[in-house]
Design an enzyme around this catalytic site. Structure first.
Site, PDB file in Angstrom:
ATOM      1  CG  HIS A 126     -63.812  38.761 -37.885  1.00 57.46           C
ATOM      2  ND1 HIS A 126     -64.832  38.528 -37.000  1.00 57.46           N
ATOM      3  CD2 HIS A 126     -62.699  38.933 -37.136  1.00 57.46           C
ATOM      4  CE1 HIS A 126     -64.363  38.554 -35.761  1.00 57.46           C
ATOM      5  NE2 HIS A 126     -63.067  38.791 -35.813  1.00 57.46           N
ATOM      6  CG  ASP A 203     -66.125  43.616 -41.163  1.00 58.99           C
ATOM      7  OD1 ASP A 203     -65.653  44.597 -40.551  1.00 58.99           O
ATOM      8  OD2 ASP A 203     -65.949  42.437 -40.803  1.00 58.99           O
ATOM      9  CD  GLN A 206     -58.578  44.672 -38.512  1.00 58.09           C
ATOM     10  OE1 GLN A 206     -57.694  45.535 -38.401  1.00 58.09           O
ATOM     11  NE2 GLN A 206     -58.881  43.852 -37.525  1.00 58.09           N
ATOM     12  CE  LYS A 229     -61.283  44.960 -34.694  1.00 58.96           C
ATOM     13  NZ  LYS A 229     -60.552  43.906 -33.982  1.00 58.96           N
ATOM     14  CB  CYS A 369     -62.377  35.583 -35.641  1.00 60.35           C
ATOM     15  SG  CYS A 369     -62.237  35.615 -33.867  1.00 60.35           S
TER      16      CYS A 369
HETATM   17  N1  7TS Z   1     -64.491  42.269 -38.731  1.00 55.91           N
HETATM   18  C1  7TS Z   1     -63.160  42.287 -38.849  1.00 55.91           C
HETATM   19  C2  7TS Z   1     -62.532  42.381 -40.210  1.00 55.91           C
HETATM   20  C3  7TS Z   1     -62.376  42.232 -37.699  1.00 55.91           C
HETATM   21  O1  7TS Z   1     -61.049  42.260 -37.818  1.00 55.91           O
HETATM   22  C4  7TS Z   1     -62.999  42.139 -36.433  1.00 55.91           C
HETATM   23  C5  7TS Z   1     -62.209  41.988 -35.172  1.00 55.91           C
HETATM   24  C6  7TS Z   1     -64.388  42.160 -36.374  1.00 55.91           C
HETATM   25  C7  7TS Z   1     -65.103  42.211 -37.555  1.00 55.91           C
HETATM   26  C8  7TS Z   1     -65.147  42.132 -35.095  1.00 55.91           C
HETATM   27  O2  7TS Z   1     -64.952  43.309 -34.391  1.00 55.91           O
HETATM   28  P1  7TS Z   1     -65.510  43.478 -32.910  1.00 55.91           P
HETATM   29  O3  7TS Z   1     -64.916  44.757 -32.445  1.00 55.91           O
HETATM   30  O4  7TS Z   1     -66.994  43.509 -33.006  1.00 55.91           O
HETATM   31  O5  7TS Z   1     -65.019  42.287 -32.149  1.00 55.91           O
HETATM   32  N2  7TS Z   1     -60.934  41.403 -35.363  1.00 55.91           N
HETATM   33  C9  7TS Z   1     -60.132  40.913 -34.409  1.00 55.91           C
HETATM   34  C10 7TS Z   1     -58.879  40.380 -34.715  1.00 55.91           C
HETATM   35  O6  7TS Z   1     -58.400  40.334 -35.827  1.00 55.91           O
HETATM   36  N3  7TS Z   1     -58.299  39.947 -33.579  1.00 55.91           N
HETATM   37  O7  7TS Z   1     -59.142  40.205 -32.559  1.00 55.91           O
HETATM   38  C11 7TS Z   1     -60.280  40.793 -33.068  1.00 55.91           C
END
Ligand code: 7TS
Length: 411
Positions: A126, A203, A206, A229, A369
């Site tokens: 990401h 990371d 997910q 999430k 992303c």
């Molecule tokens: N890493 C992964 C693997 C992610 O899926 C996401 C967010 C992030 C980092 C960033 O997380 P945040 O909470 O700091 O924004 N992924 C997604 C997505 O797949 N669609 O919207 C956000």
């Protein structure tokens, strides 16, 4: 009894008010969980109760409300630590995964990287696990290297030994890909990285959402994830780090709460984790994430993982049969989390998602992303259905019905 053998998805759905609504004249089918999950009533109630009764600033006032707010905030830290098998002193509250990775990039990276040192990333990351390292590389002269993807969206681990050199200082890899659903063999990567003398950041945005996580077992040095999430509020997340690394790191941001003493020309730091929590934190968010973790532990993460695996088996069977569909990511369900990223004939993913929206089915379309993933498979975008603990085979059927409408329009 197997943990969660009584996993009752209809009862679980009833815990999530947002799932019970119509979109236009259709009932909502929410399949955009990789972006953010819906929240159970238990979390919403805890947020209300916190603001109605306990609201005060933490670690400051010697009064009843401040004591309660501090206790709730630190209690949430203990819950989240237990959820990932960690010690609470190694759990730092952040705004989310993005801030957690930036924290490590600046606070660890600026102190530990020299020109020519190497950071090993992967093509599936990401942007929040790419751009902070690019910024760091630009400032330090470090070099970025990439582990590549095979045709099925799996990391080509054969290349790992060549990519790990005596200059590799850090490996940053996702636990689970948001764009492909691939579950990475983190332990194997950690073992190779350690043998090369590198530290590892995982990371887990997910990962911790869908799989039971024990940071001790994974063996990495940093693990980060986002509350929103996994049934929690937005604006709160976690950086877990090994105590010795956190102790040795400089602060990320300066301000209140993160100091021990302040002098005219310098300051000394509070102990970890407070050293990394400058300013008034997202207290309600932390308390809400504590409640989310309570909710997930009650269901049991092995049971959540099993429910999602069964659902994915059904979903992949049904979706695979659709004419003209191209599904990205691993074929083997063992290697795939609750994500189906796809294109359908010549239909643009944005059109797919607009048509599905009219059918009440919420999916995401775009690059997710993860532009390096799109480039690897030579597509501008995909449509993505992402599932969670409250989704059902009926939801899958509604997705498939919606995709048949897309086909009828695009021929
Ligand atoms: N890493 C992964 C693997 C992610 O899926 C996401 C967010 C992030 C980092 C960033 O997380 P945040 O909470 O700091 O924004 N992924 C997604 C997505 O797949 N669609 O919207 C956000």
């Amino acid at each position: 009894m197997t943990p969660g053998a009584d996993f009752d998805v209809e009862a679980i759905r009833a815990d999530f008010p947002a799932l019970n609504q119509a979109v236009g004249d259709k009932s909502l089918v929410y399949l955009d969980n990789a972006a953010t999950s819906q929240k159970p009533r238990a979390v919403l109630q805890v947020l209300d109760a916190y603001y109605e009764r306990d609201n005060a600033n933490v670690h400051r006032g010697i009064h009843e409300l401040s004591r309660r707010a501090t206790e709730a905030y630190e209690d949430a830290r203990r819950k989240v630590a237990a959820f990932i098998g960690a010690d609470p002193s190694e759990v730092i509250w952040t705004r989310g995964t993005t801030e957690a990775i930036n924290l490590v990039a600046w606070a660890w990276g600026m102190e530990n990287l020299d020109e020519g040192d190497e950071i090993l990333l992967t093509e599936m990351e990401h942007h929040s696990n790419l751009v902070p390292w690019q910024l760091l590389a630009r400032r330090t002269g470090a070099v970025l290297r990439y582990l590549e993807l095979d045709d099925q969206g799996r990391l080509m681990l054969d290349g790992l030994d060549d990519l790990l050199t005596d200059r590799t200082r850090l490996v940053a890899v996702s636990h689970v890909s948001n764009a492909l659903g691939t579950i990475n063999p983190v332990q194997e990567i950690v073992a190779a990285a350690k043998a090369a003398g590198a530290i590892v950041l995982v990371d887990g945005a997910q990962g911790a959402v869908h799989l039971p996580v024990d940071v001790g077992e994974l063996g990495a040095d940093f693990y980060c994830f986002s509350g929103h999430k996994m049934c929690g509020p937005t604006g709160i997340g976690v950086l877990w780090g090994r105590a010795e690394l956190l102790e040795a790191m400089e602060p990320f941001q300066g301000g209140g709460e993160m100091i021990e003493f302040v002098h005219r020309d310098h300051s000394t730091w509070a102990r970890v984790p407070h050293k990394f929590e400058a300013g008034t934190p997202n207290i309600a968010g932390a308390v809400g994430l504590g409640a989310a973790v309570d909710y997930l532990r009650e269901l049991s993460m092995p049971a959540v993982a099993r429910h999602e695996r069964e659902l994915m088996a059904y979903a992949m069977d049904r979706v695979r049969d659709i004419d003209g569909i191209r599904i990205f990511g691993p074929e083997s369900l063992e290697d795939r989390s609750a994500v189906i990223s796809f294109t359908l004939g010549d239909a643009h993913p944005h059109d797919i998602s607009t048509i599905l929206d009219a059918e009440g089915v919420a999916v995401r379309a775009g690059h997710h992303c993860a532009q390096l993933v799109m480039k690897r498979y030579d597509v501008a975008a995909t449509a993505r259905a992402s599932f969670y603990l409250y989704n059902t085979p009926d939801d899958v059927d509604r997705l498939v019905d919606g995709l048949q409408v897309v086909q009828s329009i695009f021929g």
